[in-house]
Enzyme design. Structure first.
Site, mmCIF file in Angstrom:
data_model
loop_
_atom_site.group_PDB
_atom_site.id
_atom_site.type_symbol
_atom_site.label_atom_id
_atom_site.label_comp_id
_atom_site.label_asym_id
_atom_site.label_seq_id
_atom_site.Cartn_x
_atom_site.Cartn_y
_atom_site.Cartn_z
ATOM 1 N N LYS A 53 45.684 29.439 37.467
ATOM 2 C CA LYS A 53 44.531 29.282 38.358
ATOM 3 C C LYS A 53 43.236 29.227 37.545
ATOM 4 O O LYS A 53 42.348 28.414 37.827
ATOM 5 C CB LYS A 53 44.504 30.430 39.386
ATOM 6 N N GLN A 97 45.599 38.399 43.645
ATOM 7 C CA GLN A 97 46.972 37.908 43.467
ATOM 8 C C GLN A 97 47.968 38.890 44.091
ATOM 9 O O GLN A 97 47.902 40.099 43.840
ATOM 10 C CB GLN A 97 47.251 37.715 41.965
ATOM 11 N N ASP A 120 42.292 31.876 49.852
ATOM 12 C CA ASP A 120 43.735 31.819 50.145
ATOM 13 C C ASP A 120 43.990 31.510 51.622
ATOM 14 O O ASP A 120 45.114 31.178 51.991
ATOM 15 C CB ASP A 120 44.387 33.187 49.866
HETATM 16 N N1 GUN Z 1 51.303 35.284 45.358
HETATM 17 C C1 GUN Z 1 52.166 34.250 45.516
HETATM 18 N N2 GUN Z 1 51.519 33.186 46.025
HETATM 19 C C2 GUN Z 1 50.235 33.554 46.209
HETATM 20 C C3 GUN Z 1 49.084 32.875 46.705
HETATM 21 O O1 GUN Z 1 49.110 31.703 47.101
HETATM 22 N N3 GUN Z 1 47.933 33.607 46.698
HETATM 23 C C4 GUN Z 1 47.865 34.891 46.274
HETATM 24 N N4 GUN Z 1 46.695 35.526 46.344
HETATM 25 N N5 GUN Z 1 48.920 35.542 45.827
HETATM 26 C C5 GUN Z 1 50.084 34.870 45.786
#
Ligand code: GUN
Length: 285
Positions: A53, A97, A120
């Site tokens: 990311k 995350q 998200d």
């Molecule tokens: N953990 C697995 N996929 C995601 C996601 O798309 N966003 C976040 N914040 N955590 C995750």
């Protein structure tokens, strides 16, 4: 033989558009979008996702700030960081995350993130907007899947769409997006009776259950579009999806590979959401 849906290529196109718009906005206003990425603990998969990311932010011209907290962080400490980031005018998007360590209530954190910085689209307010179909933030993985289906040129309207998996992050919002495009949508899960008889009806099959090689050839209709959201690590260290690719590929008309299918799309859509958050917060529409 199926056509492969190239997630790397589609995601590169989305990121290129975001990069162009970011550059134009920077030339005009002298500001760039900024994403705060919070990681708690030492989950190796989370570390890889967070690094990817941050790399994507750099690629599209965003600022990114990482907050790495120890495994024994308390819920109060994490909430305090979220409040600080909510109040910081220089931060446009906040991503914590998941999963977080077990002493922290995931929902409490999701609810605490400002809905305007919730890139998200996990906050109940944004989830509600997705349900209604009037939303600014895209649910990243399902929106990425929609881009991949669009890339095939196949019309969703009127098609039988089957989603395997009912998570808040993928299955449920996925079903909503397919419904918004007039698909006839069925959601399957661990209690579904005679799952193969349901999945064999699907013109478009989206699989998000987190079980390696779960979908076999007998579960797929000839000519179906098969989208594999799974990302499983086998004992030999190899990555594989929820679909048995070798078996299903000859039957499908279009199929996503793992890796290189849905994975890169999630991050591209996150970049799109962060740009949207930046524009909304600065009244740049
Ligand atoms: N953990 C697995 N996929 C995601 C996601 O798309 N966003 C976040 N914040 N955590 C995750």
């Amino acid at each position: 033989m199926a056509n492969l849906i190239d997630g790397k290529q589609v995601s590169a196109t989305v990121k290129e558009q975001v990069k162009q718009e970011t550059e134009n906005l920077f030339q005009k206003y002298g500001k760039r979008p900024a994403l705060a990425v919070v990681i708690v603990g030492n989950n190796p998969a989370s570390r890889v996702y967070v690094n990817n990311k941050k790399k994507a932010c750099e690629m599209v011209g965003f600022q990114s700030f990482e907050y790495a907290l120890p495994e024994d962080t308390t819920q109060e400490e994490l909430l305090e960081l979220v409040q600080t980031l909510n109040a910081d005018e220089n931060i446009n998007g906040i991503l914590v995350q998941l999963p977080v360590p077990k002493q922290i209530d995931e929902n409490a954190i999701i609810n605490a993130i400002s809905s305007e910085k919730d890139v998200d689209a996990f906050h109940p307010e944004n989830v509600g907007k997705i349900m209604i179909g009037d939303y600014a933030f895209l649910p990243c993985t399902p929106a990425g899947v929609m881009e991949l289906i669009h890339a095939t040129g196949i019309e969703i309207s009127g098609k039988k769409c089957v989603v395997i998996g009912r998570s808040n992050i993928v299955g449920k919002p996925m079903a909503m997006l397919l419904l918004h495009e007039s698909g006839t949508v069925t959601i399957c899960h661990s209690r579904t009776q005679d799952l193969p008889s349901v999945t064999r009806e699907a013109d478009i099959l989206v699989v998000a259950i987190g079980k390696a090689n779960f979908v076999t050839a007998d579960m797929v209709k000839e000519g179906a579009v098969v989208i594999d959201v799974g990302m499983n690590r086998l004992e030999n260290g190899k990555l594989c999806g929820d679909v048995n690719f070798a078996e299903v590929e000859p039957k499908a008309s279009w199929i996503t590979p793992v890796p290189g299918g849905v994975g890169p799309m999630t991050i591209a859509m996150l970049m799109k959401n962060t740009l949207t958050a930046f524009k909304k917060q600065n009244n740049l529409f």
